[in-house]
Design a protein around this motif. Structure first.
Motif, mmCIF file in Angstrom:
data_model
loop_
_atom_site.group_PDB
_atom_site.id
_atom_site.type_symbol
_atom_site.label_atom_id
_atom_site.label_comp_id
_atom_site.label_asym_id
_atom_site.label_seq_id
_atom_site.Cartn_x
_atom_site.Cartn_y
_atom_site.Cartn_z
ATOM 1 N N TRP A 1 -3.744 4.595 -1.222
ATOM 2 C CA TRP A 1 -4.629 5.090 -0.174
ATOM 3 C C TRP A 1 -4.478 6.597 -0.053
ATOM 4 O O TRP A 1 -3.382 7.097 0.179
ATOM 5 C CB TRP A 1 -4.287 4.412 1.148
ATOM 6 C CG TRP A 1 -4.996 4.934 2.357
ATOM 7 C CD1 TRP A 1 -6.265 5.426 2.430
ATOM 8 C CD2 TRP A 1 -4.471 4.998 3.684
ATOM 9 N NE1 TRP A 1 -6.569 5.788 3.722
ATOM 10 C CE2 TRP A 1 -5.483 5.535 4.516
ATOM 11 C CE3 TRP A 1 -3.247 4.655 4.241
ATOM 12 C CZ2 TRP A 1 -5.292 5.739 5.867
ATOM 13 C CZ3 TRP A 1 -3.065 4.851 5.602
ATOM 14 C CH2 TRP A 1 -4.086 5.378 6.400
ATOM 15 N N TRP B 1 -6.555 0.478 -6.811
ATOM 16 C CA TRP B 1 -5.561 -0.581 -6.970
ATOM 17 C C TRP B 1 -5.080 -0.667 -8.408
ATOM 18 O O TRP B 1 -5.790 -0.331 -9.347
ATOM 19 C CB TRP B 1 -6.173 -1.926 -6.584
ATOM 20 C CG TRP B 1 -6.642 -1.966 -5.178
ATOM 21 C CD1 TRP B 1 -5.945 -2.427 -4.092
ATOM 22 C CD2 TRP B 1 -7.898 -1.526 -4.671
ATOM 23 N NE1 TRP B 1 -6.697 -2.292 -2.951
ATOM 24 C CE2 TRP B 1 -7.903 -1.745 -3.267
ATOM 25 C CE3 TRP B 1 -9.039 -0.957 -5.241
ATOM 26 C CZ2 TRP B 1 -8.978 -1.417 -2.460
ATOM 27 C CZ3 TRP B 1 -10.119 -0.627 -4.435
ATOM 28 C CH2 TRP B 1 -10.077 -0.866 -3.062
ATOM 29 N N ASN C 1 0.849 -1.179 0.000
ATOM 30 C CA ASN C 1 0.000 0.000 0.000
ATOM 31 C C ASN C 1 0.890 1.235 0.000
ATOM 32 O O ASN C 1 1.842 1.302 0.773
ATOM 33 C CB ASN C 1 -0.885 -0.049 1.256
ATOM 34 C CG ASN C 1 -1.667 1.223 1.494
ATOM 35 O OD1 ASN C 1 -1.104 2.295 1.648
ATOM 36 N ND2 ASN C 1 -2.974 1.087 1.570
ATOM 37 N N GLU D 1 -1.950 -1.198 -3.670
ATOM 38 C CA GLU D 1 -3.101 -0.458 -3.187
ATOM 39 C C GLU D 1 -2.664 0.981 -2.937
ATOM 40 O O GLU D 1 -1.643 1.215 -2.289
ATOM 41 C CB GLU D 1 -3.581 -1.098 -1.888
ATOM 42 C CG GLU D 1 -4.769 -0.422 -1.258
ATOM 43 C CD GLU D 1 -5.247 -1.201 -0.045
ATOM 44 O OE1 GLU D 1 -6.345 -1.776 -0.132
ATOM 45 O OE2 GLU D 1 -4.514 -1.244 0.971
#
Length: 127
Positions: A119, A107, A73, A117
């Motif tokens: 964020w 994603w 992420n 991912e």
């Protein structure tokens, strides 16, 4: 008792580590201080951002369509912009943007097939 204070790195194999590092530097603006890695310091983490450590069940489908046993992420400041940049760089966008109280997620599969991912943390209310 000694305590873990955060994730110190994300390490993974690549068929061409230099090319993949350059791809991330070009399409997501990773720091270019070193040619073989990027270092992120807490001061650049946006308000509401953090590093999450979370084991998943072996049967999870969350990392699909990647066949890897990991996903990483990256916190971003502009989710749509970041997704467009990686798509322009040849990444495959996976799924639709999802929103939660703690932020928005998108994603993609990078050139090596790793699922990533992105964020964008929700901005915490002013105190």
């Amino acid at each position: 008792m000694a305590k873990a204070l955060g994730v110190g790195g994300i390490f993974f194999k690549s068929k061409d580590p230099q090319a993949l590092m350059t791809w991330y530097q070009t399409h997501l603006g990773l720091p270019t201080d070193a040619p073989d890695h990027a270092a992120f310091f807490p001061a650049i983490m946006p308000a509401g951002g953090c590093t999450v450590f979370s084991p998943f069940k072996r049967t999870t489908g969350y990392f699909a369509p990647s066949r890897r046993e990991f996903m990483f992420n990256l916190v971003v400041d502009d989710l749509e912009g970041a997704l467009q940049q990686v798509a322009d760089g040849g990444a495959t966008i996976v799924g639709d943007i999802q929103s939660f109280d703690y932020g928005r997620f998108g994603w993609f599969l990078d050139p090596d097939g790793n699922k990533v991912e992105l964020w964008q943390p929700a901005v915490p209310p002013a105190s």
